[in-house]
Design an enzyme around this catalytic site. Structure first.
Site, PDB file in Angstrom:
ATOM      1  N   TYR A 439       2.147   4.569   1.422  1.00 44.18           N
ATOM      2  CA  TYR A 439       1.055   4.646   2.422  1.00 44.18           C
ATOM      3  C   TYR A 439       0.473   6.047   2.569  1.00 44.18           C
ATOM      4  CZ  TYR A 439       4.581   5.400   6.307  1.00 44.18           C
ATOM      5  OH  TYR A 439       5.570   5.827   7.139  1.00 44.18           O
ATOM      6  N   GLU A 440      -0.612   6.118   3.308  1.00 49.39           N
ATOM      7  CA  GLU A 440      -1.398   7.369   3.406  1.00 49.39           C
ATOM      8  C   GLU A 440      -1.903   7.835   2.054  1.00 49.39           C
ATOM      9  OE1 GLU A 440      -1.335   6.908   7.080  1.00 49.39           O
ATOM     10  OE2 GLU A 440      -2.536   8.425   6.091  1.00 49.39           O
ATOM     11  N   GLY A 441      -2.326   6.890   1.203  1.00 47.17           N
ATOM     12  CA  GLY A 441      -2.732   7.219  -0.164  1.00 47.17           C
ATOM     13  C   GLY A 441      -1.496   7.208  -1.038  1.00 47.17           C
TER      14      GLY A 441
END
Lengths: 598, 598
Positions: A439-441
């Site tokens: 997550y978060e890229g």
């Protein structure tokens, strides 16, 4: 579940000796952050995390979040812990005093966040997302928006979210479908569905402030047509309290591998009233303020879960009796030796220790840059710090989570079969950590950001900003009586880094696929060199303190031994990454997609 | 959950062309295993696993096993599937006809086991443990024991277990506490408690035959004083059916990270009636028959879960639309390109593919050796095969599970955030795989077995048995028009392998800790070279078939491309392992245990 004890000694070694936060605070005019204040904050923060958050970690995982007809209930104790956290002043520690915060430097906020996520990663998501929302509103909101939302968020009465992902797109935000239709009163009617929204619905605060990416009716296609909106769960009433319910509801929560106590929500916006934040169609820029914050926070989860895992593993390795040392019994009075006598168990423990302490150094190094970027009066110093942050953020996010996952897996391995059993808590740390590289890229996206946008996109300038630091450091310490050979090793790699980058850049000019083919290995390669630099900085300080007889001789000896381990057994991994980078894109791209599976 | 399809094409490529099982079967007199029979078995086995076992995989994980007052119930459908499996003749496929088996070669049994574990690893534990028990009883049991137990086990009416681990010892079996007291009737009264007993209690069979390690009253200390006992849950009655309940009961089942549908039991033996199998105090030898079987089976779990993960990931990578290719749109009619256009997604997919197909080749290579060891009339050939098996078994177990864990994690990563959500099934494969590097002897123990016992313990003989094969292969193909450069790369590594081993051996003579310091990296280093050899064998066959125009051109092209990927991007990882091996033990052992955490 390993009981978390904040590693204050290591934290203080970095804060007091390696990075000297104190002089930096003085230079930046952050006079509130006196040495005594910092020390008190560390101790009190540790107590809160050890006594309040850590005991809720395993129970939170076992219980998970409950969903009932749009209402989400967090596990037992979570809501009360949040109230204590707010009451203790932890939530607003590094927030702007203009909106009720205590205005202490960002670096101190990060140190507290480290303790929070180490003791209870799932719980830490709720304040973590709120801090992200606060930074976005602080940077891009109007005065009125700040008065209305930032005060409440800083006070911990309301919490925040970031709503980006939709079912058909996560990485590719240019194709979101959520729409924002302008209304006569200047607000927007937001309609669409968002998924994977952490802390999207819960029972810990009076109101939830969603920051939502959506498209205006006339928006250009792609990422240049995305705007950011504030969409509160309850609309603020005349006196600024949570009033009428807005048209946003939670459709369900996800059943996940880990971070089960963090509510991951489907949010449905059904003509919800939203307020534009920042300029129209510039929403992705605004969101990046938040995402950079979140990416550091996510990177830290690798460190934090790794630390928790190490604390469990080291205790077990000293207590568990199994087999005799190959060099003869070490505990002849017992049925067997503690497993820490075995070289391979030490390999696992030292790998954990070297990554954790190296990743902590990287975090604090980055945190100090954040202070400069936020507080320095010197425009050049601010810009240099911003440049270094731009370069380091994807590395913090991806390197620290990939190595954190390795560390938590090693911690579990130290426990043997018991590591696989839930009651020991070691497998939860692996499950909780497994989301961090995603997550978060995803870490793949971080690697593209690093190599494509940051390094090659700046014609190497952002890389040189860092290699120059390493170069100067190596030059200054080339004759070090004990550590010169490591300095030489690092210096050689630092040079190779630049040359390798040039080669990849040349290849990429002919074929853009070369960037994607090299990127993940390039990021890891870079991370290992950066950690080498930080380990050597720590070793130099430890060596000096050892010679000065500073009273922490044992601690310094352990630092030096771990540094040696890092240089001898972990840093050489870059050879494999370099080979992979040099292999180029052909061996990835030549096979037609339809021939992958036959 | 990805729907499993048996990769029959790859299986046949190995069976028919690379290893030519058919000629080997003919030479060994295994005439029942005609080419037609093999083909039919592959197809029917695939149908059973795809249609019966695969659909129970996710539901089994969600439901788990139930424990109620000593009674264990397996998830819905498990018991019925076992009945179908037995009825279809799968259970006794490779078992001795003298006790009701079909007598087909072991290699075919392994191929079916691969399909079973790929479609449902948890379910596969029940027959898998039974096959292990059968091999131990077959090798070490008396005629009467074989008549009594082997017939029932082969018929699938009864199932088996192996009971080794106790709460205070897993690796260190020399310190077990379970006791066996001789009784007047020639039996033994077994008392003690065993943990982590897979399939220790369940509802799938009429009786459970426990093979239990215990100590006789006068037994010498350590592993030389362990004996093996048959302890049936129900004692056989006068006509050989399950009769009176024996004094063994299930105290609880474990709550685990994965393989939740496999019942992992605490078994309490309370003066249970047991029957010695094999000689007194030689129990560990007997158990090794079973453990070697189980180690191959565990290694295969890495392959199997990796295959399942690849099947999910490749489908998703072709369907999921996200971002445009860096070289320009590939699906301009769609909102975005399928993610398989991105080099980094291909890196992940090719890594999965290269490990899976390489590990499958290693499995089938090993399986063929098993056939020779079991069936050959030539004593030298049998011994050579046994030696190679002794050398390869720890590598199969550890290399295949470590790389399998990497593969399942990559498959999850390809899915991005969706990979973390339970309903997609990708995270279950990671959780199910995570036990494989731990149980049946941790991978650290496998590495000690390889380097200490097998390689150095034989003064390098067992290693040379393999490097000779590689050497001959390289010599024979040194001038290959397309693949000569890879042959040269492999040949160089093969030589380096011997030299490195000599250096480690010399160091170990001075300091036994050098073995433990090098072992895990040595095992991985060895595994990468072995897979290089097997990939090159596959590439040679693929190249020849491509030139001959065999009708499987696409398949052969994919083999060649994947082989190139392996040599360029995965095999170079050995540089890191070599450096770690060469780093020696000092940097692991110098730090006193009490300084690891301060």
């Amino acid at each position: 579940m390993p009981e978390y004890k904040a590693p204050l000694r290591d934290m203080r070694f970095l804060i007091d000796h390696v990075f000297d936060f104190h002089s930096n605070y003085a230079a930046l005019g952050a006079t509130d952050a006196s040495a005594d204040m910092v020390s008190a904050i560390l101790e009190e923060g540790a107590k809160f995390c050890e006594n309040v958050l850590s005991p809720l970690n395993r129970s939170g995982d076992e219980e998970g979040c409950h969903f009932d007809n749009g209402v989400v209930t967090t596990p037992a104790g979570f809501k009360q812990a949040f109230a204590q956290y707010v009451e203790g002043g932890w939530h607003g520690l590094a927030a702007d005093p203009a909106y009720g915060g205590q205005g202490l430097p960002s670096s101190l906020g990060l140190v507290i966040s480290e303790m929070v996520a180490s003791s209870n990663t799932s719980w830490g998501m709720y304040p973590g997302l709120t801090h992200g929302a606060m930074s976005a509103i602080h940077a891009h909101g109007t005065d009125e928006q700040k008065q209305t939302y930032l005060r409440k968020l800083t006070a911990g009465q309301w919490t925040g979210t970031m709503c980006l992902t939709e079912a058909h797109c996560g990485t590719d935000l240019g194709i979101i479908k959520t729409r924002a239709v302008p209304q006569a009163d200047g607000s927007y009617a937001i309609s669409g569905s968002k998924i994977f929204i952490s802390a999207g619905e819960h029972d810990m605060s009076d109101n939830i402030v969603h920051l939502v990416l959506a498209k205006l009716p006339d928006a250009p296609a792609g990422t240049k047509g995305i705007s950011l909106f504030i969409v509160p769960k309850f609309l603020p009433d005349a006196v600024g309290e949570a009033g009428e319910r807005n048209g946003v509801s939670c459709g369900s929560i996800e059943q996940k591998m880990g971070i089960k106590a963090s509510a991951t929500c489907v949010l449905n916006f059904d003509g919800a009233k939203g307020f534009l934040i920042g300029e129209p169609n510039k929403g992705l820029n605004c969101m990046f303020t938040m995402m950079n914050h979140a990416r550091l926070g996510t990177g830290m989860q690798g460190l934090c879960l790794g630390e928790a895992s190490f604390q469990g593993a080291i205790k077990y390795a000293n207590e568990r009796l199994q087999m005799r040392a190959l060099t003869g019994p070490k505990a002849p009075d017992k049925a067997a030796d503690p497993i820490i006598v075995h070289p391979d168990v030490r390999r696992m423990l030292l790998t954990m220790k070297a990554f954790n302490e190296g990743n902590r150094a990287l975090t604090y190094f980055t945190a100090q840059l954040l202070d400069v970027a936020h507080l320095s009066a010197d425009q050049t110093a601010r810009q240099d710090a911003e440049d270094l942050l731009a370069f380091l953020t994807p590395i913090c996010k991806a390197f620290m989570t990939d190595t954190g996952l390795e560390v938590t897996n090693l911690g579990m391995q130290v426990f043997g079969g018991h590591g696989f059993i839930r009651e020991w808590g070691m497998e939860q740390l692996v499950r909780d950590c497994r989301i961090a590289p995603i997550y978060e890229g995803t870490n793949g996206i971080q690697a593209l950001d690093l190599l494509g946008r940051k390094v090659l996109g700046s014609q190497g300038k952002l890389l040189r900003g860092f290699t120059k630091i390493v170069h100067r450091f190596c030059a200054a310490n080339a004759e070090h009586p004990q550590l010169a050979s490591y300095v030489a090793q690092l210096n050689g790699l630092n040079q190779q880094w630049g040359e390798l980058t040039t080669r990849v850049g040349m290849a990429a000019m002919k074929n853009p696929d070369e960037v994607g083919a090299a990127s993940v290995d390039y990021l890891m390669y870079s991370g290992y060199i950066i950690l080498g630099y930080l380990w050597l900085r720590m070793a130099l300080v430890a060596q000096a303190r050892l010679e000065a007889g500073g009273g922490d001789a044992d601690f310094c000896k352990a630092k030096l031994a771990t540094s040696e381990f890092y240089f001898k057994r972990l840093l050489p991994r870059i050879a494999a990454h370099r080979s992979a980078i040099e292999a180029g894109s052909d061996c990835l791209m030549q096979l037609p997609a339809e021939l992958f599976a036959l």
